[in-house]
Write an enzyme that holds these catalytic residues in place. Sequence first.
Site, short mmCIF file in Angstrom:
data_model
loop_
_atom_site.label_atom_id
_atom_site.label_comp_id
_atom_site.label_asym_id
_atom_site.label_seq_id
_atom_site.Cartn_x
_atom_site.Cartn_y
_atom_site.Cartn_z
N HIS A 30 2.24 90.53 61.86
CA HIS A 30 2.80 90.17 60.56
C HIS A 30 2.49 91.23 59.51
O HIS A 30 3.33 91.56 58.68
CB HIS A 30 2.25 88.81 60.12
CG HIS A 30 2.90 88.25 58.91
ND1 HIS A 30 4.16 87.67 58.93
CD2 HIS A 30 2.48 88.17 57.62
CE1 HIS A 30 4.48 87.28 57.73
NE2 HIS A 30 3.48 87.56 56.89
N HIS A 70 9.46 83.03 56.59
CA HIS A 70 8.34 82.09 56.63
C HIS A 70 8.60 81.11 57.76
O HIS A 70 8.57 79.89 57.57
CB HIS A 70 8.16 81.39 55.28
CG HIS A 70 6.87 81.74 54.62
ND1 HIS A 70 6.10 80.85 53.93
CD2 HIS A 70 6.19 82.91 54.57
CE1 HIS A 70 5.02 81.45 53.47
NE2 HIS A 70 5.07 82.71 53.84
#
Length: 600
Positions: A30, A70
């Site tokens: 990430h 997300h």
Amino acid sequence: MKYLDILERKLGRKATKVEIEAFTVMWSEHCGYSHTKGYIRKLPKVGTGGNAGVVTLDDYHFLAFKIESHNHPSAIEPYNGAATGVGGIIRDVLAMGARPTAILDSLHMDRVIEGIIEGIADYGNSIGVPTVGGELRISRFYKHNPLVNVMAVGVGRHEHLIPSKASRPGQVIVIFGGATGRDGIHGASFASEDLTGEKATKLSIQVGDPFAEKLLIEAFLEMVEKGLVEGAQDLGAGGVLSATSELVARAGLGAVVHLDRVPLREPDMTPLEILISESQERMAVVTSPEKAQEVIKIAKKHLLFADVVAEVTDTGRYVAMYNDEVIMDVPAKLLEEAPEEEIYEYEPTPIPKFRWIRFKDVNAREVFERYDYMVGTDTVILPGLGPAVMRLKGTGIGYSLSVHSRADLAVQDPYWGAFITVLESIRKTLSVGAKPLGITDGINYPDPDVEPMGLAAQMRGLKDACEFAGVGVASGNASLYNTYKGKGIPPTLIIGMVGKVENLNLPRPEKGPIYAVGFPDFELSREKDFWREIANIVAQGCLVISKSDYRNVRTLKETFKEHGFDIHYKPPLHEPVHQMLLVLGEVKTNLPKRKIGYLI
């Protein structure tokens, strides 16, 4: 930790527990982009990079824009997962010195998940930024892994463009916003693994406070207006650690970070927890020591917490301290240099004969009518008719913005799925009279360790299409490991595109004939002529609708009904990849055209 041996080799010693935890965050997929950095490096670029991409709009203004995912948080805790996705991308745009002006969301799920919709609506509506459009794709492909991608756009003045790094030793870093708690710890690591991983708990999910975000927006813009901000970074994944290390590492500098000065809402937090907490609504501002108290004063005037947390040094070391005790001392650059995985060369094959894989035909108005798309009164084209168009007050110009994806093609051929997504985004931008300015790419992919060639094909398709179109990538986001018990989503590349609109006197729906214009199939050699003809048709004052599937029209019908019209037409037959438009009104064109109905 995945890369522990590499870390200890570079440190030249055993890593401490704090270092292992810190590098687990910073070298996560990430934060570190290990699988995609090599591909991203090859993409044609446009504008100025940083927290968000920046392109010039006119002599006085720039557009800042970026898309962010997300996905993992929204799968575990839909409301806060989606809400904090909005908050995070807003701060990325804000950190460039731009006022956030619009949000779009790209949602892929197997059904409309109420928590996700409520999270986006509640957060976006509360901060006063309109959600002006997006896409809603319903398919069984996303049963366990919903995709929540949010694009934000902001407008700033050139003299207010803020760098995403420190510039010299002696500067200080002020962290301001909400107080820090334990929410979101290991959020970055959780977002880098299968949804059945050990970090997949609600403790890894950030909790949003849109009212604090609104205060933060206004406070930051006041600091920018007064010339107090010399660099800035959002606190998102990796929290204090990521924001402060990135600010100094990008400049080849170091920092001493005093964790005991970070305002807390849970007083018993450990130094490590303070360092990696992902509490929302916080930002880091680089400023000169003599300006720091004014920065803090403005933050407190807006009811926010603030303190000088770090000093910028010339040592190149990132030193984290707590009550005069050194917690971690490592090279700042090392935190930013996540190991890169091997990238693969993909050689494109001729475009295949695609079969139809249709998304469910839903009325997206039932979703986007819950969003406030008019706040600010700059929305020129309302949701449901294609890309959104926003005006730039007092200038006579505007900008278009859209999000688009073709996972139905990519599941059959990732290269051509990505390529066609870019071409269709260009068509959509042209259909509202805009000139494409740049792309923000949302890379959503399953497990790159299991299917590396699919990722290589998708990224090559994006690169080749950008070069074909002459439109560069300004920013982007990668979300990998969208898998559940080893089973993944289709490669889902989302293209966010902005364009410049010189003439805001845009075509509006009027009663009259509807034509299918163009070809039911696709030939790449026709594409640029097709683009020129779209611009020609729009210049004639005709309303142009550019869609991938003209049988999937519930949203379009309901939108015309909302404008006081009924659409009666026989959907034109076409292949999954085609070069066809719907044109409303009498049109002169060199393309094949056929009357298929009326708007009454």
